[in-house]
Design a protein around this motif. Structure first.
Motif, PDB file in Angstrom:
ATOM      1  N   LEU A   1       0.847  -1.238   0.112  1.00  0.00           N
ATOM      2  CA  LEU A   1      -0.051   0.176   0.045  1.00  0.00           C
ATOM      3  C   LEU A   1       0.888   1.323   0.080  1.00  0.00           C
ATOM      4  O   LEU A   1       0.508   2.237  -0.719  1.00  0.00           O
ATOM      5  CB  LEU A   1      -0.851  -0.013   1.177  1.00  0.00           C
ATOM      6  CG  LEU A   1      -2.108  -0.994   1.285  1.00  0.00           C
ATOM      7  CD1 LEU A   1      -2.826  -1.193   2.618  1.00  0.00           C
ATOM      8  CD2 LEU A   1      -3.268  -0.916  -0.079  1.00  0.00           C
ATOM      9  N   GLN A   2       2.008   1.469   0.596  1.00  0.00           N
ATOM     10  CA  GLN A   2       2.905   2.359   0.769  1.00  0.00           C
ATOM     11  C   GLN A   2       3.612   2.543  -0.613  1.00  0.00           C
ATOM     12  O   GLN A   2       3.456   3.684  -1.249  1.00  0.00           O
ATOM     13  CB  GLN A   2       4.176   2.213   1.613  1.00  0.00           C
ATOM     14  CG  GLN A   2       3.669   2.476   3.178  1.00  0.00           C
ATOM     15  CD  GLN A   2       3.384   3.535   3.613  1.00  0.00           C
ATOM     16  OE1 GLN A   2       3.879   4.643   2.882  1.00  0.00           O
ATOM     17  NE2 GLN A   2       2.900   3.832   4.827  1.00  0.00           N
ATOM     18  N   ALA A   3       3.806   1.517  -1.394  1.00  0.00           N
ATOM     19  CA  ALA A   3       4.347   1.658  -2.703  1.00  0.00           C
ATOM     20  C   ALA A   3       3.435   2.115  -3.831  1.00  0.00           C
ATOM     21  O   ALA A   3       3.806   2.754  -4.812  1.00  0.00           O
ATOM     22  CB  ALA A   3       4.941   0.116  -3.056  1.00  0.00           C
ATOM     23  N   LEU A   4       2.201   1.791  -3.358  1.00  0.00           N
ATOM     24  CA  LEU A   4       1.052   2.335  -4.290  1.00  0.00           C
ATOM     25  C   LEU A   4       0.660   3.735  -4.317  1.00  0.00           C
ATOM     26  O   LEU A   4       0.079   4.233  -5.205  1.00  0.00           O
ATOM     27  CB  LEU A   4      -0.047   1.396  -4.305  1.00  0.00           C
ATOM     28  CG  LEU A   4      -0.144   0.023  -4.856  1.00  0.00           C
ATOM     29  CD1 LEU A   4      -1.516  -0.668  -4.167  1.00  0.00           C
ATOM     30  CD2 LEU A   4      -0.312   0.018  -6.255  1.00  0.00           C
ATOM     31  N   LYS A   5       1.238   4.285  -3.518  1.00  0.00           N
ATOM     32  CA  LYS A   5       0.763   5.670  -3.154  1.00  0.00           C
ATOM     33  C   LYS A   5       1.157   6.486  -4.370  1.00  0.00           C
ATOM     34  O   LYS A   5       2.297   6.587  -4.673  1.00  0.00           O
ATOM     35  CB  LYS A   5       1.445   6.389  -1.711  1.00  0.00           C
ATOM     36  CG  LYS A   5       0.942   6.207  -0.593  1.00  0.00           C
ATOM     37  CD  LYS A   5       1.386   6.796   0.734  1.00  0.00           C
ATOM     38  CE  LYS A   5       0.623   6.437   1.859  1.00  0.00           C
ATOM     39  NZ  LYS A   5       1.533   7.072   3.040  1.00  0.00           N
ATOM     40  N   GLY A   6       0.418   7.381  -4.876  1.00  0.00           N
ATOM     41  CA  GLY A   6       0.480   8.129  -5.999  1.00  0.00           C
ATOM     42  C   GLY A   6       0.795   7.562  -7.231  1.00  0.00           C
ATOM     43  O   GLY A   6       1.079   8.223  -8.279  1.00  0.00           O
ATOM     44  N   SER A   7       0.530   6.144  -7.174  1.00  0.00           N
ATOM     45  CA  SER A   7       0.998   5.317  -8.668  1.00  0.00           C
ATOM     46  C   SER A   7      -0.066   5.506  -9.523  1.00  0.00           C
ATOM     47  O   SER A   7       0.116   5.214 -10.751  1.00  0.00           O
ATOM     48  CB  SER A   7       1.230   3.959  -8.191  1.00  0.00           C
ATOM     49  OG  SER A   7       0.044   3.393  -7.726  1.00  0.00           O
ATOM     50  N   ASN A   8      -1.388   5.770  -9.087  1.00  0.00           N
ATOM     51  CA  ASN A   8      -2.619   5.950 -10.005  1.00  0.00           C
ATOM     52  C   ASN A   8      -2.950   4.497 -10.505  1.00  0.00           C
ATOM     53  O   ASN A   8      -3.833   4.328 -11.349  1.00  0.00           O
ATOM     54  CB  ASN A   8      -2.288   6.579 -11.520  1.00  0.00           C
ATOM     55  CG  ASN A   8      -2.652   8.243 -11.036  1.00  0.00           C
ATOM     56  OD1 ASN A   8      -3.388   8.503 -10.199  1.00  0.00           O
ATOM     57  ND2 ASN A   8      -2.080   9.069 -11.664  1.00  0.00           N
ATOM     58  N   ILE A   9      -2.364   3.368  -9.894  1.00  0.00           N
ATOM     59  CA  ILE A   9      -2.907   1.948 -10.264  1.00  0.00           C
ATOM     60  C   ILE A   9      -4.154   1.674  -9.178  1.00  0.00           C
ATOM     61  O   ILE A   9      -4.323   1.981  -8.091  1.00  0.00           O
ATOM     62  CB  ILE A   9      -1.746   0.996  -9.735  1.00  0.00           C
ATOM     63  CG1 ILE A   9      -0.672   1.080 -10.735  1.00  0.00           C
ATOM     64  CG2 ILE A   9      -2.464  -0.407  -9.751  1.00  0.00           C
ATOM     65  CD1 ILE A   9       0.546   0.221 -10.123  1.00  0.00           C
TER      66      ILE A   9
ATOM     67  N   LYS B   1      -8.515   4.682   4.696  1.00  0.00           N
ATOM     68  CA  LYS B   1      -8.428   6.098   4.852  1.00  0.00           C
ATOM     69  C   LYS B   1      -6.709   6.598   5.198  1.00  0.00           C
ATOM     70  O   LYS B   1      -6.469   7.755   4.926  1.00  0.00           O
ATOM     71  CB  LYS B   1      -9.196   6.268   6.277  1.00  0.00           C
ATOM     72  CG  LYS B   1     -10.623   6.391   6.204  1.00  0.00           C
ATOM     73  CD  LYS B   1     -11.512   6.906   7.371  1.00  0.00           C
ATOM     74  CE  LYS B   1     -11.314   8.264   7.593  1.00  0.00           C
ATOM     75  NZ  LYS B   1     -12.031   8.802   8.784  1.00  0.00           N
ATOM     76  N   ALA B   2      -6.065   5.424   5.732  1.00  0.00           N
ATOM     77  CA  ALA B   2      -4.755   5.920   5.903  1.00  0.00           C
ATOM     78  C   ALA B   2      -4.012   6.140   4.669  1.00  0.00           C
ATOM     79  O   ALA B   2      -2.735   6.651   4.513  1.00  0.00           O
ATOM     80  CB  ALA B   2      -4.114   4.869   6.921  1.00  0.00           C
ATOM     81  N   PHE B   3      -4.693   5.697   3.435  1.00  0.00           N
ATOM     82  CA  PHE B   3      -3.675   5.612   2.463  1.00  0.00           C
ATOM     83  C   PHE B   3      -4.530   6.416   1.290  1.00  0.00           C
ATOM     84  O   PHE B   3      -5.211   5.896   0.310  1.00  0.00           O
ATOM     85  CB  PHE B   3      -3.687   4.269   1.696  1.00  0.00           C
ATOM     86  CG  PHE B   3      -2.464   3.540   2.746  1.00  0.00           C
ATOM     87  CD1 PHE B   3      -1.173   3.646   2.630  1.00  0.00           C
ATOM     88  CD2 PHE B   3      -3.217   2.795   3.701  1.00  0.00           C
ATOM     89  CE1 PHE B   3      -0.185   2.718   3.335  1.00  0.00           C
ATOM     90  CE2 PHE B   3      -2.161   2.093   4.485  1.00  0.00           C
ATOM     91  CZ  PHE B   3      -0.892   1.985   4.563  1.00  0.00           C
ATOM     92  N   SER B   4      -4.799   7.693   1.727  1.00  0.00           N
ATOM     93  CA  SER B   4      -5.516   8.546   0.462  1.00  0.00           C
ATOM     94  C   SER B   4      -4.830   8.735  -0.751  1.00  0.00           C
ATOM     95  O   SER B   4      -5.710   9.021  -1.937  1.00  0.00           O
ATOM     96  CB  SER B   4      -5.838   9.733   1.373  1.00  0.00           C
ATOM     97  OG  SER B   4      -4.456  10.606   1.550  1.00  0.00           O
ATOM     98  N   ASP B   5      -3.914   8.429  -0.851  1.00  0.00           N
ATOM     99  CA  ASP B   5      -3.115   8.463  -2.255  1.00  0.00           C
ATOM    100  C   ASP B   5      -3.043   7.407  -3.181  1.00  0.00           C
ATOM    101  O   ASP B   5      -2.697   7.200  -4.033  1.00  0.00           O
ATOM    102  CB  ASP B   5      -1.812   8.924  -2.172  1.00  0.00           C
ATOM    103  CG  ASP B   5      -1.288  10.558  -1.533  1.00  0.00           C
ATOM    104  OD1 ASP B   5      -2.492  11.182  -1.819  1.00  0.00           O
ATOM    105  OD2 ASP B   5      -0.524  10.657  -1.289  1.00  0.00           O
ATOM    106  N   VAL B   6      -3.806   6.383  -2.513  1.00  0.00           N
ATOM    107  CA  VAL B   6      -4.129   5.110  -3.257  1.00  0.00           C
ATOM    108  C   VAL B   6      -5.570   4.952  -3.541  1.00  0.00           C
ATOM    109  O   VAL B   6      -6.387   5.423  -3.390  1.00  0.00           O
ATOM    110  CB  VAL B   6      -3.824   3.782  -2.227  1.00  0.00           C
ATOM    111  CG1 VAL B   6      -4.076   2.431  -2.962  1.00  0.00           C
ATOM    112  CG2 VAL B   6      -2.261   3.759  -1.737  1.00  0.00           C
ATOM    113  N   LYS B   7      -5.464   4.290  -5.077  1.00  0.00           N
ATOM    114  CA  LYS B   7      -6.758   4.435  -5.841  1.00  0.00           C
ATOM    115  C   LYS B   7      -7.573   3.245  -5.552  1.00  0.00           C
ATOM    116  O   LYS B   7      -7.543   2.232  -6.562  1.00  0.00           O
ATOM    117  CB  LYS B   7      -6.430   4.532  -7.447  1.00  0.00           C
ATOM    118  CG  LYS B   7      -5.978   6.106  -7.599  1.00  0.00           C
ATOM    119  CD  LYS B   7      -5.714   6.447  -9.127  1.00  0.00           C
ATOM    120  CE  LYS B   7      -7.420   6.365  -9.833  1.00  0.00           C
ATOM    121  NZ  LYS B   7      -7.249   6.875 -11.280  1.00  0.00           N
TER     122      LYS B   7
END
Length: 332
Positions: free
Chosen positions: A65-73, A102-108
């Motif tokens: 989930l951390q790695a997915l942040k901002g990836s748009n995947i 909720k803690a990963f708002s930058d994950v789609k």
């Protein structure tokens, strides 16, 4: 600009839009059941470099989930089967959503799969709907219901009388299990997630199913109007849903794949043929739902050498653990 030129431009825009829409139908499942796999960040980079814009993971692994942040995947996130009972408690479900969504708002996040292939005869099956309801309530409280849909993933063995596909119906035990779940999905505008494996149907019925029918290479339709097994299986599930009154419920194919070793017809050549043809095929639709692209997730990103069960289970990867492609596939 004259009307002819304008019309031509709009037609081109329409063509490009439809191509992008169709090409975006395919994701890849990312299982981590191996002792030789790349790091989570390397895996996300591999998705991005190959234009893979959708992913399914089978637990809320924090490093992924951390790695997915901002990836748009776009992501299908599973609730593991052994967590289902705990999530029948609403407070636990809310905490699960807070911690992993909720803690990963930058994950789609796109879908939450509450359980994977839980058999209706399993006592754990009674936990699925309450867990789905609690997760949905937590999603609603977070005001994420328009972005994230809550569902569960089933296997196609819950459907019987599947030939011809229009005769498909849920077994008696499956019907009692699935009907309230289907009602929940309809009420919340969510799709049903279905794992579709022509490979296993073929391997268990070679006397009546040809390899060409299973691999999308058959020329012409059979006596009930089908050219491939994938569509026939999918339409039998649609037929079963219609018999429950869920005529407009959509299906997302949450897994589909072919092994490259370990069993009958399991070869690199057959698997490569299946994946390539599947990617091309799902841009269209089935006999029952023509011209409707089928959102589909290939199983799986890597071979997983720690998988238990049949030997084939270890050989579904489309990439090798060293990140080299096993097949020449165009995901985008």
């Amino acid at each position: 600009m004259d009307k002819t030129s304008m019309t031509a431009i709009f037609l081109l825009i329409g063509i490009f839009s439809s191509v992008q829409f169709a090409d975006a139908q395919v994701g890849v499942c990312y299982g981590r059941n191996g002792d030789n796999l790349p790091s989570q960040q390397q895996v996300i980079n591999l998705y991005k470099s190959n234009g893979i814009t959708r992913m399914r993971i089978y637990d809320p692994d924090q490093a992924t989930l951390q790695a997915l942040k901002g990836s748009n995947i776009e992501l299908i996130l599973d609730v593991p089967n052994d967590n289902l009972q705990s999530l029948t408690d609403s407070t636990t479900a809310t905490n699960w959503v807070n911690t992993n969504i909720k803690a990963f708002s930058d994950v789609k996040f796109k879908y939450i799969a509450v359980g994977n292939e839980v058999d209706p005869s399993d006592s754990n099956s009674q936990n699925i709907l309450p867990a789905m309801q609690n997760i949905q309530n937590a999603i609603n409280s977070a005001n994420l219901q328009s972005q994230i849909k809550v569902s569960t993933a089933i296997q196609t063995g819950l459907v019987t009388n599947s030939y011809p596909p229009s005769n498909g119906v849920f077994t008696d035990s499956a019907s009692n299990f699935i009907k309230p779940i289907v009602n929940f999905l309809v009420q919340n505008g969510a799709p049903l997630l279905v794992n579709v494996y022509p490979y296993f149907s073929y391997a268990q019925n070679q006397q009546s199913i040809s390899i060409q029918y299973a691999l999308f290479t058959q020329q012409g339709n059979n006596d009930v109007g089908y050219q491939n097994l994938f569509d026939a299986i999918l339409d039998s599930v649609y037929a079963a849903l219609e018999k429950l009154g869920a005529n407009n419920l959509n299906i997302v194919v949450s897994e589909s794949g072919w092994p490259s070793a370990g069993g009958v017809a399991a070869s690199v050549d057959n698997a490569g043929t299946y994946y390539k043809n599947l990617i091309n095929h799902v841009k269209g639709g089935t006999v029952k739902r023509p011209n409707v692209p089928i959102e589909t997730y290939l199983f799986a990103m890597f071979d997983e050498d720690l998988k238990t069960g049949d030997e084939t289970e270890k050989h579904f990867g489309v990439f090798n653990p060293d990140q080299s492609p096993k097949y020449q596939l165009s995901f985008n």
